[in-house]
Design an enzyme around this catalytic site. Structure first.
Site, PDB file in Angstrom:
ATOM      1  N   ALA A 198       5.633   9.476  -7.489  1.00 60.16           N
ATOM      2  CA  ALA A 198       5.274   8.276  -5.922  1.00 60.16           C
ATOM      3  C   ALA A 198       4.481   8.868  -5.610  1.00 60.16           C
ATOM      4  CB  ALA A 198       6.596   8.987  -5.488  1.00 60.16           C
ATOM      5  N   LYS A 244       2.860  -5.189  -5.054  1.00 54.29           N
ATOM      6  CA  LYS A 244       1.911  -5.958  -5.074  1.00 54.29           C
ATOM      7  C   LYS A 244       1.539  -5.856  -6.313  1.00 54.29           C
ATOM      8  CE  LYS A 244       1.650  -4.339  -0.627  1.00 54.29           C
ATOM      9  NZ  LYS A 244       3.039  -4.797  -0.517  1.00 54.29           N
ATOM     10  N   LYS A 256      -2.156  -0.119 -10.022  1.00 54.83           N
ATOM     11  CA  LYS A 256      -0.604   0.110  -9.782  1.00 54.83           C
ATOM     12  C   LYS A 256       0.274  -1.059 -11.712  1.00 54.83           C
ATOM     13  CE  LYS A 256       1.947   2.196  -7.166  1.00 54.83           C
ATOM     14  NZ  LYS A 256       2.482   3.453  -7.159  1.00 54.83           N
ATOM     15  N   LEU A 285      11.083  -0.114   5.563  1.00 58.95           N
ATOM     16  CA  LEU A 285      11.258   0.210   6.876  1.00 58.95           C
ATOM     17  C   LEU A 285      10.599   2.045   7.254  1.00 58.95           C
ATOM     18  CD1 LEU A 285      14.111  -1.815   8.093  1.00 58.95           C
ATOM     19  CD2 LEU A 285      11.621  -2.788   8.578  1.00 58.95           C
ATOM     20  N   SER A 287       7.427   3.653   6.769  1.00 53.80           N
ATOM     21  CA  SER A 287       7.389   4.164   5.517  1.00 53.80           C
ATOM     22  C   SER A 287       5.565   5.074   5.980  1.00 53.80           C
ATOM     23  CB  SER A 287       6.925   4.120   4.210  1.00 53.80           C
ATOM     24  OG  SER A 287       6.099   2.614   4.394  1.00 53.80           O
ATOM     25  N   THR A 308      -1.200 -10.498  10.808  1.00 49.73           N
ATOM     26  CA  THR A 308      -2.083 -11.352  10.087  1.00 49.73           C
ATOM     27  C   THR A 308      -2.042 -13.150  10.106  1.00 49.73           C
ATOM     28  OG1 THR A 308      -1.058 -10.918   8.174  1.00 49.73           O
ATOM     29  CG2 THR A 308      -2.213  -9.263   8.675  1.00 49.73           C
ATOM     30  N   GLU A 379      -4.936  -9.702   0.510  1.00 48.99           N
ATOM     31  CA  GLU A 379      -3.464  -9.818   1.690  1.00 48.99           C
ATOM     32  C   GLU A 379      -2.755 -11.263   0.874  1.00 48.99           C
ATOM     33  OE1 GLU A 379      -2.312  -7.080   5.206  1.00 48.99           O
ATOM     34  OE2 GLU A 379      -3.436  -8.916   5.333  1.00 48.99           O
TER      35      GLU A 379
END
Length: 488
Positions: A198, A244, A256, A285, A287, A308, A379
């Site tokens: 992780a 992502k 990743k 939620l 994190s 944003t 993003e």
């Protein structure tokens, strides 16, 4: 509790017109407005721990309309496990309102995967890593190795595990996955059978300006750890990836995806050996660094709450839910898969901001301003579920999907990653992104980041330009790279 109960409201009509300890059960929660006026109510306690999130949201909204303080009891899993009692009231949180039906897991299969085995969790002090430790510890492993670079966070999860009664099985290890001497020593000493990886750099805008660190930590670090797993006969290796990584527009996502490519190639070379499994999911939620605690801080400071884009949407799940499905994926994986968790319905970030402001007893755009600041580099307006060329396969769990991608030849992937590592610290940031794109064709760099760079492109340029760079990954001498790992 220092409270005086005057009326109960309940969804069960069979209980209406009855009394509990002399207090009337007067009707459904929808009648709250009537009883607020009659009894001059000041507070509502929502004691519906097993109710769906939509129902909780409606009841909370009714309380807000009547200008009532609203608190709730702990969730049903916390009550049944004995972690918390019904008297430990807390404010209604956005997690309560965005939650979904409890996930049904194959608990026995998960337990068998970890029971009486040596399990290592990297990034053990992070938001996901610490929950992995909690749930794996409950499966009765022989030993649980907590590998974490940040000493402070490692101490916190160590102390929590001790309080929970797991002190005899945990082994806290201050360790950086890029320190090969340290990691090899850990593998030699403890011989983990299952590795749950992780540790990662995860913040998208931060990595846009420091792509070398994203590649070193998320791609090179994962590759080195995977090679150690093969060398020491690890049975299962599960890497936490990200949504992502799907058709990435960010360096973080591309790094990743590069790690996924490496692990799939490594498994394809030796399918009889270590089972390499990747799991992608979206936002969790609460994190660290996620939008919910950010909004909470902004509301507490009086605003504005910065969003944003008005149309931005994201998938959300709770940390325990995500980790439960991760462990389910680990248990059912045969190797080479990329599992994608069902994230439910996407949530508009602007609507989330408004809901959080209202939960605080304030009015959006009246008490707290919502300010739209534009997309940050890397993003997307919305996240995608699968990469180009990936094929969907069902799994035996309805909340887990599997994607299979044709693996690349391992020799080529190793060579490409080694070449990227060798040259990237001598390049400018935009050039590094272009090199990454050569290895991850579906990656589309965000050109806006090139126009807003505000940091030194590569902080190690001066140190590295003076000395020869290192050999390819597979032939590299252990321990020769500096530590750059950050917890997940």
């Amino acid at each position: 509790l220092g409270l005086k109960p005057v009326v109960f409201l309940d969804d069960d009509s069979a209980k209406w017109n009855s009394y509990l300890h002399g207090v009337p059960v007067a009707g459904a929660p929808e009648s709250l407005n009537k009883w607020t006026r009659k009894f001059n109510l000041s507070k509502v306690i929502i004691a519906m721990p097993s109710a769906p999130a939509k129902r909780l949201a409606l009841v909370a909204s009714l309380a807000q309309q009547n200008k009532l303080t609203c608190v709730t009891v702990p969730a049903i899993d916390q009550l049944t496990s004995g972690q918390l009692s019904v008297t430990q009231l807390r404010p209604v949180s956005i997690e309560d309102l965005l939650g979904r039906e409890p996930v049904s897991l194959e608990n026995e299969t998960i337990r068998q995967t970890f029971e009486n085995r040596v399990v290592m969790v990297t990034g053990a002090g992070g938001s996901i890593g610490s929950e992995l430790c909690r749930q794996i510890a409950a499966c009765n492993p022989q030993r649980l190795l907590l590998a974490e670079r940040c000493e402070v966070q490692l101490f916190q999860i160590e102390q929590e595990m001790i309080r929970r009664g797991f002190g005899s099985i945990i082994v806290p290890l201050v360790a950086d996955i890029l320190d090969q001497v340290r990691m090899r020593t850990i593998f030699e000493t403890h011989r983990p059978v299952v590795v749950v990886h992780a540790a990662a750099h995860k913040h998208v805008p931060l990595m846009e300006y420091q792509p070398c660190e994203a590649v070193m930590n998320n791609s090179v670090g994962s590759a080195r750890l995977a090679e150690l797993a093969v060398a020491f006969g690890v049975e299962r290796f599960l890497m936490i990836s990200s949504d992502k990584a799907v058709n990435p527009t960010s360096v973080m996502g591309a790094s990743k995806r590069l790690a996924e490519i490496y692990l799939q190639a490594l498994f394809a070379r030796r399918p009889w050996g270590t089972k390499f499994i990747c799991v992608r999911f979206g936002n969790v939620l609460g994190s660290s660094g996620s939008v919910v605690p950010t909004f909470s801080r902004q509301i507490a400071a009086g605003g504005p709450v910065t969003v944003t884009h008005a149309d931005m949407v994201r998938y959300f799940m709770t940390i325990p839910e995500a980790v439960g499905l991760v462990l389910q994926s680990c248990a059912q994986g045969d190797g080479g898969e990329i599992f994608v968790l069902d994230m439910g319905e996407p949530v508009k970030i602007a609507a989330l901001a408004r809901q959080m402001i209202e939960l605080s007893g304030l009015k959006p755009d009246v008490d707290i301003e919502i300010e739209y600041v534009g997309l940050r580099p890397g993003e997307k307006l919305f996240e995608e579920l699968k990469c180009q060329g990936e094929k969907f396969l069902p799994t035996r769990h309805p909340r887990i999907m599997s994607f299979v991608h044709q693996p690349e030849p391992l020799v080529q992937v190793q060579s490409d990653l080694a070449r990227l590592e060798e040259e990237m610290y001598s390049l400018q940031v935009a050039q590094v992104r272009n090199r990454i794109q050569m290895l991850v064709p579906e990656y589309v760099p965000d050109l806006a980041a090139d126009n807003t760079e505000h940091v030194t492109p590569n902080s190690r340029n001066s140190a590295r330009s003076e000395r020869a760079l290192l050999a390819p990954l597979s032939a590299r001498r252990p321990g020769t790279m500096p530590a750059v790992l950050t917890e997940a």
